[in-house]
Design a protein around this motif. Sequence first.
Motif, PDB file in Angstrom:
ATOM      1  N   ARG A 166      46.573  34.869  39.275  1.00 11.65           N
ATOM      2  CA  ARG A 166      45.578  35.596  40.057  1.00 11.65           C
ATOM      3  C   ARG A 166      46.123  36.998  40.319  1.00 11.65           C
ATOM      4  O   ARG A 166      47.316  37.164  40.568  1.00 11.65           O
ATOM      5  CB  ARG A 166      45.313  34.921  41.408  1.00 11.65           C
ATOM      6  CG  ARG A 166      44.908  33.467  41.323  1.00 11.65           C
ATOM      7  CD  ARG A 166      43.449  33.308  40.942  1.00 11.65           C
ATOM      8  NE  ARG A 166      43.064  31.908  40.978  1.00 11.65           N
ATOM      9  CZ  ARG A 166      43.250  31.059  39.972  1.00 11.65           C
ATOM     10  NH1 ARG A 166      43.858  31.465  38.871  1.00 11.65           N
ATOM     11  NH2 ARG A 166      42.843  29.804  40.059  1.00 11.65           N
TER      12      ARG A 166
ATOM     13  N   GLU B 100      45.629  40.093  42.899  1.00 16.15           N
ATOM     14  CA  GLU B 100      45.036  40.388  44.195  1.00 16.15           C
ATOM     15  C   GLU B 100      45.206  41.862  44.538  1.00 16.15           C
ATOM     16  O   GLU B 100      46.251  42.459  44.241  1.00 16.15           O
ATOM     17  CB  GLU B 100      45.672  39.527  45.286  1.00 16.15           C
ATOM     18  CG  GLU B 100      45.482  38.031  45.059  1.00 16.15           C
ATOM     19  CD  GLU B 100      46.163  37.174  46.109  1.00 16.15           C
ATOM     20  OE1 GLU B 100      45.810  35.993  46.223  1.00 16.15           O
ATOM     21  OE2 GLU B 100      47.054  37.701  46.819  1.00 16.15           O
ATOM     22  N   GLN B 101      44.188  42.433  45.181  1.00 15.31           N
ATOM     23  CA  GLN B 101      44.241  43.823  45.606  1.00 15.31           C
ATOM     24  C   GLN B 101      44.093  43.901  47.112  1.00 15.31           C
ATOM     25  O   GLN B 101      43.282  43.192  47.710  1.00 15.31           O
ATOM     26  CB  GLN B 101      43.129  44.639  44.934  1.00 15.31           C
ATOM     27  CG  GLN B 101      43.165  46.123  45.285  1.00 15.31           C
ATOM     28  CD  GLN B 101      42.177  46.945  44.474  1.00 15.31           C
ATOM     29  OE1 GLN B 101      41.387  46.403  43.698  1.00 15.31           O
ATOM     30  NE2 GLN B 101      42.221  48.252  44.635  1.00 15.31           N
ATOM     31  N   LYS B 102      44.883  44.781  47.734  1.00 13.54           N
ATOM     32  CA  LYS B 102      44.860  44.943  49.178  1.00 13.54           C
ATOM     33  C   LYS B 102      44.141  46.231  49.537  1.00 13.54           C
ATOM     34  O   LYS B 102      44.381  47.289  48.945  1.00 13.54           O
ATOM     35  CB  LYS B 102      46.287  44.966  49.729  1.00 13.54           C
ATOM     36  CG  LYS B 102      46.380  44.964  51.242  1.00 13.54           C
ATOM     37  CD  LYS B 102      47.830  44.868  51.684  1.00 13.54           C
ATOM     38  CE  LYS B 102      47.949  44.774  53.195  1.00 13.54           C
ATOM     39  NZ  LYS B 102      49.363  44.685  53.630  1.00 13.54           N
TER      40      LYS B 102
ATOM     41  N   GLU C  20      42.640  43.742  54.533  1.00 11.96           N
ATOM     42  CA  GLU C  20      41.962  42.723  53.737  1.00 11.96           C
ATOM     43  C   GLU C  20      42.504  42.702  52.314  1.00 11.96           C
ATOM     44  O   GLU C  20      42.985  43.711  51.800  1.00 11.96           O
ATOM     45  CB  GLU C  20      40.444  42.978  53.716  1.00 11.96           C
ATOM     46  CG  GLU C  20      39.780  42.927  55.083  1.00 11.96           C
ATOM     47  CD  GLU C  20      38.287  43.145  54.996  1.00 11.96           C
ATOM     48  OE1 GLU C  20      37.799  43.462  53.887  1.00 11.96           O
ATOM     49  OE2 GLU C  20      37.607  42.998  56.030  1.00 11.96           O
ATOM     50  N   SER C  21      42.435  41.541  51.710  1.00 11.65           N
ATOM     51  CA  SER C  21      42.836  41.397  50.310  1.00 11.65           C
ATOM     52  C   SER C  21      41.832  40.512  49.596  1.00 11.65           C
ATOM     53  O   SER C  21      41.179  39.671  50.211  1.00 11.65           O
ATOM     54  CB  SER C  21      44.247  40.813  50.193  1.00 11.65           C
ATOM     55  OG  SER C  21      44.296  39.509  50.746  1.00 11.65           O
ATOM     56  N   LYS C  22      41.712  40.699  48.293  1.00 14.05           N
ATOM     57  CA  LYS C  22      40.773  39.911  47.511  1.00 14.05           C
ATOM     58  C   LYS C  22      41.291  39.759  46.089  1.00 14.05           C
ATOM     59  O   LYS C  22      42.095  40.572  45.605  1.00 14.05           O
ATOM     60  CB  LYS C  22      39.393  40.568  47.493  1.00 14.05           C
ATOM     61  CG  LYS C  22      39.372  41.923  46.803  1.00 14.05           C
ATOM     62  CD  LYS C  22      37.956  42.493  46.744  1.00 14.05           C
ATOM     63  CE  LYS C  22      37.939  43.837  46.002  1.00 14.05           C
ATOM     64  NZ  LYS C  22      36.570  44.393  45.903  1.00 14.05           N
ATOM     65  N   THR C  23      40.841  38.708  45.438  1.00 15.09           N
ATOM     66  CA  THR C  23      41.158  38.505  44.022  1.00 15.09           C
ATOM     67  C   THR C  23      40.265  39.401  43.188  1.00 15.09           C
ATOM     68  O   THR C  23      39.054  39.494  43.426  1.00 15.09           O
ATOM     69  CB  THR C  23      40.942  37.040  43.625  1.00 15.09           C
ATOM     70  OG1 THR C  23      41.781  36.211  44.444  1.00 15.09           O
ATOM     71  CG2 THR C  23      41.291  36.812  42.165  1.00 15.09           C
ATOM     72  N   VAL C  24      40.861  40.096  42.212  1.00 17.16           N
ATOM     73  CA  VAL C  24      40.108  41.024  41.376  1.00 17.16           C
ATOM     74  C   VAL C  24      40.261  40.619  39.909  1.00 17.16           C
ATOM     75  O   VAL C  24      41.223  39.939  39.538  1.00 17.16           O
ATOM     76  CB  VAL C  24      40.598  42.471  41.579  1.00 17.16           C
ATOM     77  CG1 VAL C  24      40.227  42.967  42.964  1.00 17.16           C
ATOM     78  CG2 VAL C  24      42.106  42.574  41.369  1.00 17.16           C
TER      79      VAL C  24
ATOM     80  N   ASP D 112      38.497  32.631  39.228  1.00 18.47           N
ATOM     81  CA  ASP D 112      39.231  33.624  40.014  1.00 18.47           C
ATOM     82  C   ASP D 112      40.370  34.268  39.234  1.00 18.47           C
ATOM     83  O   ASP D 112      40.945  35.260  39.685  1.00 18.47           O
ATOM     84  CB  ASP D 112      39.798  32.990  41.279  1.00 18.47           C
ATOM     85  CG  ASP D 112      38.710  32.632  42.274  1.00 18.47           C
ATOM     86  OD1 ASP D 112      37.657  33.300  42.241  1.00 18.47           O
ATOM     87  OD2 ASP D 112      38.902  31.696  43.059  1.00 18.47           O
TER      88      ASP D 112
END
Length: 244
Positions: free
Chosen positions: A46, A48-50, A54-58, A220
């Motif tokens: 995975r 992930e970007q911060k 907040e962070s999310k899977t990109v 994801d």
Amino acid sequence: MNPTSQARSRFRRYASIATLFAMLSVGPAPYVQSQSNNPAGLMSIRLEQKNGDESKTVPQNTVFHNGNILRFRLTSRIAGYLYVVDKGTTGQTTTLFPVSSGKDPQNRIEPDQTMVVPAMGDGWFEVSGPSGFDTIYLLVSSTPVLIPPAAVPEAHESPESTLPPNLLPRCNDEIFRVRGECIDSSAGAAPLPPNAPVPRELVPFAKSAARDIILTDDGDGVTVKPAPSAKLPLIYTFRLAHLQ
């Protein structure tokens, strides 16, 4: 002994032999799976970007920009040892996992174990350097290996920033028009071609390591599986695309 008793005796004897045969047949299975092709795969990746708190899977093939904050989240599907080495667009190499060296590098991995890479702090790193592709090499071995310190690039070595424009990251125009995302399909997890060069510190291991992998999109991220004939050690890459 009457015929019925004899038949029962033979049946019990055959049943015992069959049970023993079955136990012998399934006994070595865990070793075989850990060394070759585990149906669950080798590892899931995975990215992930911060953004602030907040962070999310990109998507793994996103084209990033300098200043973006990222990290990798890896989940192992087998037992073994993991080594991750990054070759940046300047040509310099850095060992991202494990970060410690010596007798206890702490890079043993187990099935369903999740880790963040780089292995420093909370794993976040800032994208930097000339536009191009960071090539991240992932080596999985069934036994520990010693990765020597990264070599300093020689003066005559040209950084990847001198690549012609057609080899730099490019947005897929169709995806950009529809979703507004800059995606380069050549980025992300990929097999290492048979004759592709590797950083000097990986040369001794890359010569004997398998390179055949199967990639599966799992929503994801991506799951990496060894090809049916591949055994550990195994090496593959992740191309991280970014622009200045």
